[in-house]
Enzyme design. Sequence first.
Site, mmCIF file in Angstrom:
data_model
loop_
_atom_site.group_PDB
_atom_site.id
_atom_site.type_symbol
_atom_site.label_atom_id
_atom_site.label_comp_id
_atom_site.label_asym_id
_atom_site.label_seq_id
_atom_site.Cartn_x
_atom_site.Cartn_y
_atom_site.Cartn_z
ATOM 1 N N CYS A 215 26.706 10.387 -7.600
ATOM 2 C CA CYS A 215 27.107 9.325 -6.661
ATOM 3 C C CYS A 215 26.089 8.183 -6.596
ATOM 4 O O CYS A 215 26.391 7.117 -6.065
ATOM 5 C CB CYS A 215 27.318 9.904 -5.273
ATOM 6 N N HIS B 124 26.437 4.436 0.225
ATOM 7 C CA HIS B 124 27.420 5.274 -0.462
ATOM 8 C C HIS B 124 28.427 5.801 0.559
ATOM 9 O O HIS B 124 28.054 6.237 1.654
ATOM 10 C CB HIS B 124 26.692 6.436 -1.152
ATOM 11 N N ASN C 251 35.469 9.666 -0.835
ATOM 12 C CA ASN C 251 34.235 9.529 -1.624
ATOM 13 C C ASN C 251 34.616 9.363 -3.099
ATOM 14 O O ASN C 251 35.130 10.295 -3.708
ATOM 15 C CB ASN C 251 33.388 10.788 -1.415
HETATM 16 N N1 ACO Z 1 39.752 22.030 6.763
HETATM 17 C C1 ACO Z 1 39.624 22.899 7.783
HETATM 18 N N2 ACO Z 1 38.546 23.677 7.939
HETATM 19 C C2 ACO Z 1 37.587 23.588 7.005
HETATM 20 C C3 ACO Z 1 37.658 22.722 5.914
HETATM 21 C C4 ACO Z 1 38.811 21.921 5.826
HETATM 22 N N3 ACO Z 1 38.997 21.031 4.822
HETATM 23 N N4 ACO Z 1 36.543 22.850 5.161
HETATM 24 C C5 ACO Z 1 35.771 23.767 5.754
HETATM 25 N N5 ACO Z 1 36.394 24.224 6.867
HETATM 26 C C6 ACO Z 1 35.937 25.218 7.824
HETATM 27 C C7 ACO Z 1 34.962 26.210 7.237
HETATM 28 O O1 ACO Z 1 35.620 27.240 6.541
HETATM 29 C C8 ACO Z 1 34.250 26.684 8.468
HETATM 30 O O2 ACO Z 1 35.069 27.655 9.090
HETATM 31 P P1 ACO Z 1 34.407 28.937 9.822
HETATM 32 O O3 ACO Z 1 33.570 28.359 10.947
HETATM 33 O O4 ACO Z 1 35.592 29.688 10.288
HETATM 34 O O5 ACO Z 1 33.600 29.622 8.788
HETATM 35 C C9 ACO Z 1 34.221 25.468 9.369
HETATM 36 O O6 ACO Z 1 35.218 24.567 8.865
HETATM 37 C C10 ACO Z 1 32.887 24.762 9.363
HETATM 38 O O7 ACO Z 1 32.457 24.636 7.993
HETATM 39 P P2 ACO Z 1 31.157 23.870 7.617
HETATM 40 O O8 ACO Z 1 30.991 23.823 6.141
HETATM 41 O O9 ACO Z 1 30.030 24.419 8.450
HETATM 42 O O10 ACO Z 1 31.561 22.430 8.150
HETATM 43 P P3 ACO Z 1 30.647 21.218 8.424
HETATM 44 O O11 ACO Z 1 30.691 20.877 9.854
HETATM 45 O O12 ACO Z 1 29.295 21.345 7.791
HETATM 46 O O13 ACO Z 1 31.450 20.095 7.670
HETATM 47 C C11 ACO Z 1 31.237 18.834 5.629
HETATM 48 C C12 ACO Z 1 31.612 20.162 6.255
HETATM 49 C C13 ACO Z 1 32.236 17.781 6.123
HETATM 50 C C14 ACO Z 1 31.309 18.918 4.126
HETATM 51 C C15 ACO Z 1 29.818 18.496 6.122
HETATM 52 O O14 ACO Z 1 28.908 19.525 5.790
HETATM 53 C C16 ACO Z 1 29.321 17.226 5.577
HETATM 54 O O15 ACO Z 1 29.684 16.177 6.052
HETATM 55 N N6 ACO Z 1 28.425 17.267 4.567
HETATM 56 C C17 ACO Z 1 27.952 16.112 3.901
HETATM 57 C C18 ACO Z 1 28.312 16.243 2.526
HETATM 58 C C19 ACO Z 1 29.232 15.200 2.029
HETATM 59 O O16 ACO Z 1 29.673 14.290 2.680
HETATM 60 N N7 ACO Z 1 29.479 15.351 0.769
HETATM 61 C C20 ACO Z 1 30.251 14.456 0.027
HETATM 62 C C21 ACO Z 1 29.814 14.534 -1.396
HETATM 63 S S1 ACO Z 1 28.131 14.392 -1.599
HETATM 64 C C22 ACO Z 1 27.684 12.862 -1.689
HETATM 65 O O17 ACO Z 1 28.473 12.040 -2.053
HETATM 66 C C23 ACO Z 1 26.314 12.525 -1.351
#
Ligand code: ACO
Length: 324
Positions: free
Chosen positions: A118, A251, A281
């Site tokens: 990215c 980004h 993204n």
């Molecule tokens: N829909 C519904 N529930 C979901 C989904 C979904 N699409 N994905 C995960 N969950 C659930 C999980 O299974 C988990 O359930 P559980 O509590 O029963 O186990 C719950 O949601 C929480 O999961 P987490 O992974 O802890 O969720 P989090 O709050 O961390 O959010 C996310 C996930 C959005 C990816 C977050 O970590 C984030 O914003 N990370 C930044 C990474 C990012 O933006 N990456 C993009 C690519 S990287 C880049 O470009 C730099």
Amino acid sequence: MIYTRIVGSGSFLPSTVVSNNDLAKDLLCRGIHTSDDWIVQRTGIKQRYVADVDVNTSHMAVESARMALIDSGIDASDIDLIIVATSTPDCVFPSTACVVQSKLNASRAAAFDLQAACSGFIYSLSTAESFICSGKAKNVLVIGAEKFSRILDWNDRSTCVLFGDGAGAFVLTASYDCGILSSCISSDGSISDILSVSGHFDRGNVNGCPFVRMDGQSVFKNAVYVLEESARAVCDKACVDINSINWFIPHQANIRIIKMLSRRLGISNDKFVITVDKHANTSAASIPLAFNVAKLDGRIKNGDLVLIQGVGGGFTWGSLLVRI
Ligand code: ACO
């Protein structure tokens, strides 16, 4: 003093828009549960563009480049170098940049791909700047193009809802007036496992995982930290007060990362260009896509000071301060 000036920009998005509700319905058919509410709350994403099977990365790259060349008034035959930032090249080789060079009839241009996930577009701009400032090139075409839908595991709801396809391009030229004031690119390979596509060809087989794998919370924490640090670093390098910047284009991965960055920098959200809601993204394409939206709707004007920032797999990141 020679600057590297952005004299043209262009973008391309595939014709198919997939809303969160469309995606949730599709995933439900596979027994996977997600919802518009979850995706919007955690990421800010409302929809993404997905390329058809026969639309590959070079196709999107060429379309965005054509628009950027028209915008710049520079002919393809006057381009010295083409850099395509992508993690989803059409094939192992020839590079996507060589395919683009041929399709544009940019007969004088050297061409290569640059892979920094990215952060690829920032890395490519910084590379182009080095070519221009050293006198090795006058006109450079830099493209960020991705067909990320190809490398998503559509059974993994924690990643497949986050990405989209698209391309964006800049035409850069040597200028005595203004342009890139400072840039920095960085990496930390020791945390490469937090975001990766480890698959590779080996004697006719794909070894490793051919899909995006991510530790979302580690990516979140590291992204906020390095984006803040590198924003301050490029401002210091150019002796620019961060409050004098007109537009911030980080980004476009996640609205929560962007909001936290704006809080930590003490800069109002209103100064941030946001397209993650519409494009999701798009990896290396996200910055030129966002730039072009803000340029076309009249927000970014000549003379504005713009901070552009990338972060992603590798782990890689970088920032660039540019006077338009
Ligand atoms: N829909 C519904 N529930 C979901 C989904 C979904 N699409 N994905 C995960 N969950 C659930 C999980 O299974 C988990 O359930 P559980 O509590 O029963 O186990 C719950 O949601 C929480 O999961 P987490 O992974 O802890 O969720 P989090 O709050 O961390 O959010 C996310 C996930 C959005 C990816 C977050 O970590 C984030 O914003 N990370 C930044 C990474 C990012 O933006 N990456 C993009 C690519 S990287 C880049 O470009 C730099």
